[in-house]
Scaffold this motif. Structure first.
Motif, PDB file in Angstrom:
ATOM      1  N   LEU A   1       0.169   9.346  -5.784  1.00  0.00           N
ATOM      2  CA  LEU A   1       0.492  10.758  -5.567  1.00  0.00           C
ATOM      3  C   LEU A   1       1.411  11.287  -6.666  1.00  0.00           C
ATOM      4  CD1 LEU A   1       0.993  10.828  -1.687  1.00  0.00           C
ATOM      5  CD2 LEU A   1      -1.009  11.545  -3.019  1.00  0.00           C
ATOM      6  N   ARG A   2       2.311  10.437  -7.136  1.00  0.00           N
ATOM      7  CA  ARG A   2       3.182  10.863  -8.242  1.00  0.00           C
ATOM      8  C   ARG A   2       2.363  11.142  -9.493  1.00  0.00           C
ATOM      9  NH1 ARG A   2       5.620   8.712 -12.620  1.00  0.00           N
ATOM     10  NH2 ARG A   2       4.657   6.671 -12.248  1.00  0.00           N
ATOM     11  N   LEU A   3       1.388  10.292  -9.780  1.00  0.00           N
ATOM     12  CA  LEU A   3       0.543  10.505 -10.954  1.00  0.00           C
ATOM     13  C   LEU A   3      -0.372  11.708 -10.768  1.00  0.00           C
ATOM     14  CD1 LEU A   3      -0.421   6.827 -11.864  1.00  0.00           C
ATOM     15  CD2 LEU A   3       1.291   8.290 -12.942  1.00  0.00           C
ATOM     16  N   VAL A   4      -0.802  11.972  -9.542  1.00  0.00           N
ATOM     17  CA  VAL A   4      -1.601  13.169  -9.279  1.00  0.00           C
ATOM     18  C   VAL A   4      -0.812  14.419  -9.618  1.00  0.00           C
ATOM     19  CG1 VAL A   4      -2.654  14.563  -7.455  1.00  0.00           C
ATOM     20  CG2 VAL A   4      -3.102  12.114  -7.552  1.00  0.00           C
ATOM     21  N   ARG A   5       0.463  14.404  -9.277  1.00  0.00           N
ATOM     22  CA  ARG A   5       1.297  15.577  -9.525  1.00  0.00           C
ATOM     23  C   ARG A   5       1.744  15.691 -10.979  1.00  0.00           C
ATOM     24  NH1 ARG A   5       3.687  13.748  -4.551  1.00  0.00           N
ATOM     25  NH2 ARG A   5       5.216  12.628  -5.828  1.00  0.00           N
TER      26      ARG A   5
ATOM     27  N   GLU B   1      -5.532  12.000 -18.177  1.00  0.00           N
ATOM     28  CA  GLU B   1      -6.405  10.853 -17.916  1.00  0.00           C
ATOM     29  C   GLU B   1      -5.915  10.043 -16.722  1.00  0.00           C
ATOM     30  OE1 GLU B   1      -3.695   9.694 -21.431  1.00  0.00           O
ATOM     31  OE2 GLU B   1      -4.708  11.452 -20.620  1.00  0.00           O
ATOM     32  N   LEU B   2      -4.602  10.001 -16.510  1.00  0.00           N
ATOM     33  CA  LEU B   2      -4.050   9.321 -15.340  1.00  0.00           C
ATOM     34  C   LEU B   2      -4.310  10.115 -14.067  1.00  0.00           C
ATOM     35  CD1 LEU B   2      -0.621   8.028 -16.706  1.00  0.00           C
ATOM     36  CD2 LEU B   2      -2.479   6.610 -15.851  1.00  0.00           C
ATOM     37  N   GLN B   3      -4.223  11.433 -14.161  1.00  0.00           N
ATOM     38  CA  GLN B   3      -4.468  12.271 -12.990  1.00  0.00           C
ATOM     39  C   GLN B   3      -5.891  12.093 -12.469  1.00  0.00           C
ATOM     40  OE1 GLN B   3      -3.041  16.079 -14.746  1.00  0.00           O
ATOM     41  NE2 GLN B   3      -1.835  16.275 -12.879  1.00  0.00           N
ATOM     42  N   VAL B   4      -6.852  12.048 -13.369  1.00  0.00           N
ATOM     43  CA  VAL B   4      -8.251  11.890 -12.956  1.00  0.00           C
ATOM     44  C   VAL B   4      -8.444  10.589 -12.192  1.00  0.00           C
ATOM     45  CG1 VAL B   4     -10.595  11.550 -13.807  1.00  0.00           C
ATOM     46  CG2 VAL B   4      -9.174  13.338 -14.796  1.00  0.00           C
ATOM     47  N   VAL B   5      -7.912   9.496 -12.730  1.00  0.00           N
ATOM     48  CA  VAL B   5      -8.064   8.195 -12.080  1.00  0.00           C
ATOM     49  C   VAL B   5      -7.322   8.160 -10.752  1.00  0.00           C
ATOM     50  CG1 VAL B   5      -7.696   5.716 -12.328  1.00  0.00           C
ATOM     51  CG2 VAL B   5      -8.338   7.076 -14.325  1.00  0.00           C
ATOM     52  N   ALA B   6      -6.106   8.691 -10.721  1.00  0.00           N
ATOM     53  CA  ALA B   6      -5.312   8.675  -9.491  1.00  0.00           C
ATOM     54  C   ALA B   6      -5.963   9.526  -8.400  1.00  0.00           C
ATOM     55  CB  ALA B   6      -3.895   9.164  -9.777  1.00  0.00           C
ATOM     56  N   ILE B   7      -6.498  10.693  -8.759  1.00  0.00           N
ATOM     57  CA  ILE B   7      -7.180  11.550  -7.775  1.00  0.00           C
ATOM     58  C   ILE B   7      -8.392  10.835  -7.197  1.00  0.00           C
ATOM     59  CG2 ILE B   7      -8.528  13.664  -7.520  1.00  0.00           C
ATOM     60  CD1 ILE B   7      -6.644  14.946  -9.599  1.00  0.00           C
ATOM     61  N   ARG B   8      -9.127  10.151  -8.067  1.00  0.00           N
ATOM     62  CA  ARG B   8     -10.311   9.421  -7.595  1.00  0.00           C
ATOM     63  C   ARG B   8      -9.909   8.306  -6.631  1.00  0.00           C
ATOM     64  NH1 ARG B   8     -13.978   7.588 -12.386  1.00  0.00           N
ATOM     65  NH2 ARG B   8     -13.808   9.863 -12.681  1.00  0.00           N
TER      66      ARG B   8
ATOM     67  N   MET C   1       0.827  -1.207   0.000  1.00  0.00           N
ATOM     68  CA  MET C   1       0.000   0.000   0.000  1.00  0.00           C
ATOM     69  C   MET C   1       0.860   1.255   0.000  1.00  0.00           C
ATOM     70  SD  MET C   1      -3.116  -0.299  -0.514  1.00  0.00           S
ATOM     71  CE  MET C   1      -3.388   1.445  -0.198  1.00  0.00           C
ATOM     72  N   LYS C   2       1.983   1.222   0.687  1.00  0.00           N
ATOM     73  CA  LYS C   2       2.876   2.376   0.650  1.00  0.00           C
ATOM     74  C   LYS C   2       3.360   2.633  -0.774  1.00  0.00           C
ATOM     75  CE  LYS C   2       4.647   2.075   5.402  1.00  0.00           C
ATOM     76  NZ  LYS C   2       5.847   1.858   6.245  1.00  0.00           N
ATOM     77  N   ALA C   3       3.700   1.563  -1.483  1.00  0.00           N
ATOM     78  CA  ALA C   3       4.146   1.710  -2.867  1.00  0.00           C
ATOM     79  C   ALA C   3       3.018   2.216  -3.756  1.00  0.00           C
ATOM     80  CB  ALA C   3       4.667   0.367  -3.387  1.00  0.00           C
ATOM     81  N   VAL C   4       1.807   1.712  -3.545  1.00  0.00           N
ATOM     82  CA  VAL C   4       0.662   2.154  -4.350  1.00  0.00           C
ATOM     83  C   VAL C   4       0.371   3.630  -4.110  1.00  0.00           C
ATOM     84  CG1 VAL C   4      -1.837   1.921  -4.589  1.00  0.00           C
ATOM     85  CG2 VAL C   4      -0.407  -0.109  -4.587  1.00  0.00           C
ATOM     86  N   VAL C   5       0.356   4.058  -2.856  1.00  0.00           N
ATOM     87  CA  VAL C   5       0.082   5.461  -2.539  1.00  0.00           C
ATOM     88  C   VAL C   5       1.163   6.371  -3.125  1.00  0.00           C
ATOM     89  CG1 VAL C   5      -0.128   7.138  -0.661  1.00  0.00           C
ATOM     90  CG2 VAL C   5      -1.282   4.928  -0.499  1.00  0.00           C
ATOM     91  N   ASP C   6       2.408   5.945  -3.034  1.00  0.00           N
ATOM     92  CA  ASP C   6       3.497   6.735  -3.621  1.00  0.00           C
ATOM     93  C   ASP C   6       3.260   6.966  -5.107  1.00  0.00           C
ATOM     94  OD1 ASP C   6       4.807   6.942  -1.229  1.00  0.00           O
ATOM     95  OD2 ASP C   6       6.202   5.292  -1.609  1.00  0.00           O
ATOM     96  N   GLN C   7       2.868   5.918  -5.824  1.00  0.00           N
ATOM     97  CA  GLN C   7       2.651   6.040  -7.260  1.00  0.00           C
ATOM     98  C   GLN C   7       1.393   6.847  -7.570  1.00  0.00           C
ATOM     99  OE1 GLN C   7       4.961   5.305  -9.448  1.00  0.00           O
ATOM    100  NE2 GLN C   7       6.137   4.708  -7.644  1.00  0.00           N
TER     101      GLN C   7
END
Length: 333
Positions: free
Chosen positions: A167-171, A176-183, A159-165
């Protein structure tokens, strides 16, 4: 003469007979069975220079079958491998959608860690479908307490690795990746502890994003952090205000329309009621924005907005921020 003739008849060779064998070569016996030459075993290459027959793959150069299979996969066409990964990720996302049992089974494997690696290293559909699969799992976990407690633990390396990725995609991800990552991050709002201060900042920055879809998704995600149903809603509301989230919301209330407007008003009400950041909120003047919204609420027709919530926020701001607003308007009084 007769004796010589007999000898001559015994020694005469037919012209078609083969020449006699040398003395050191043994003539094969007439009664010896015919020895068929060994048939050549059909072989094929398996992609990395090792030939394989029926049993060749069992132990080639001391390699196990698992290692051989891994080398075969590595030797495949990269385009084919990418297409296969993308389709597998898409299939898992379909399987996980609204399916708590499937999500539980997925989180019990190393799937989340694999998805984190794909989100980091891959591009195109592989990265997008992997992110969607993670989002679908988090959406189910948002509604399923058991899944949150067992499979979505923030202390786990996966989960730490997933959250890191995420947040990286959010930034820095594609829109299209930002929308999914933010959700996905919004779905995890009830899972983050008060120590996870790194989460709110990237979402707040997307309130001024270039895409309307990104802005709308960021508002929805932050609302999940600040709403009363979130146990840490006061801490999260304070973090949103301190990260500069109130200013963009005021602009949305004045200039946005439709669902984005409703979500922005809702989030601003939560910040006004729960953040406790009187001075910071006073600087961006949320009170005039909310009053203007209430004045025009008859034309907005908000079916999903509790107008009582807006009135409570206005009353709260008038009580706790009235003096600050007056001081800012006339600092020499």
């Amino acid at each position: 003469v007769n004796k010589m003739a007999t000898i001559s008849n015994d020694k005469v060779l037919d012209q078609d007979d083969p020449p006699p064998l040398p003395h050191h070569v043994q003539k094969p016996s007439v009664n010896a069975p015919y020895a068929r030459p060994p048939a050549a075993r059909p072989t094929h290459t398996n992609g990395f220079g090792v030939t394989g027959g029926k049993h060749n793959n069992e132990n080639v150069k001391g390699l196990t079958q698992r290692e051989l299979n891994r080398r075969v996969r590595e030797a495949e066409d990269p385009k084919v491998k990418a297409e296969l990964k993308a389709e597998v990720a898409r299939a898992i996302s379909k399987l996980a959608k609204h399916n708590a049992k499937a999500c539980t089974s997925i989180t019990e494997t190393k799937a989340l860690l694999c998805f984190a690696a794909l989100m980091e290293k891959e591009i195109g559909n592989v990265q997008l479908n992997s992110t969607i699969a993670v989002m679908e799992i988090m959406a189910v976990a948002e509604e399923d307490v058991d899944l949150r407690r067992k499979g979505i633990r923030m202390t786990s390396p996966a989960m730490k690795a997933v959250v890191d990725q995420l947040l990286r995609l959010v930034r820095d991800g594609r829109p299209e990746l930002q929308v999914v990552a933010i959700r996905a991050v919004g779905c995890l709002s009830r899972t983050f502890t008060v120590r996870e201060t790194r989460v709110v900042g990237p979402l707040v920055k997307q309130l001024e994003g270039a895409s309307d879809d990104i802005i709308a998704e960021a508002v929805k995600a932050l609302t999940k952090f600040a709403c009363k149903e979130n146990f840490l809603h006061r801490e999260h509301s304070k973090a949103i205000v301190q990260a500069g989230g109130a200013g963009p919301l005021v602009q949305m209330i004045f200039f946005s329309r439709g669902e984005v407007l409703i979500d922005a008003v809702t989030l601003m009400c939560y910040l006004a009621l729960y953040s406790g950041e009187a001075a910071t909120l006073a600087k961006v003047e949320p009170l005039p924005a909310l009053k203007a919204f209430m004045k025009n609420s008859h034309s907005v027709q908000p079916p999903f907005l509790d107008l009582d919530l807006v009135q409570q926020a206005i009353n709260h701001l008038e009580i706790y921020h009235g003096k600050q607003l007056t001081d800012l308007a006339d600092p020499f009084s």
